[in-house]
Design a protein around this motif. Structure first.
Motif: not given
Length: 61
Positions: A1-3, A8-10
């Motif tokens: 989930m962290r990946l 998504r933020a990149e």
């Protein structure tokens, strides 16, 4: 989930994706315009060919 959250933020490739989508849209619109004008272009090309075939060129002065 962290990946997934990091992905998504990149935003480093967002501009490239925008340009690809924009270029694809322009290509599609040009293709549609060419398909709509195909008959007229053939007619104009035939008229130009007929005119140039009937023309004479004098080579003496």
């Amino acid at each position: 989930m962290r990946l997934f959250s990091r992905f998504r933020a990149e935003e480093s490739g967002a501009v490239t994706v925008d340009w690809v989508v924009l270029t694809a849209a322009v290509c599609a619109l040009v293709g549609i315009a060419m398909a709509g004008l195909r008959g007229n272009m053939t007619s104009i090309g035939q008229q130009v060919e007929d005119h140039l075939s009937a023309a004479t060129i004098t080579t003496t002065f």
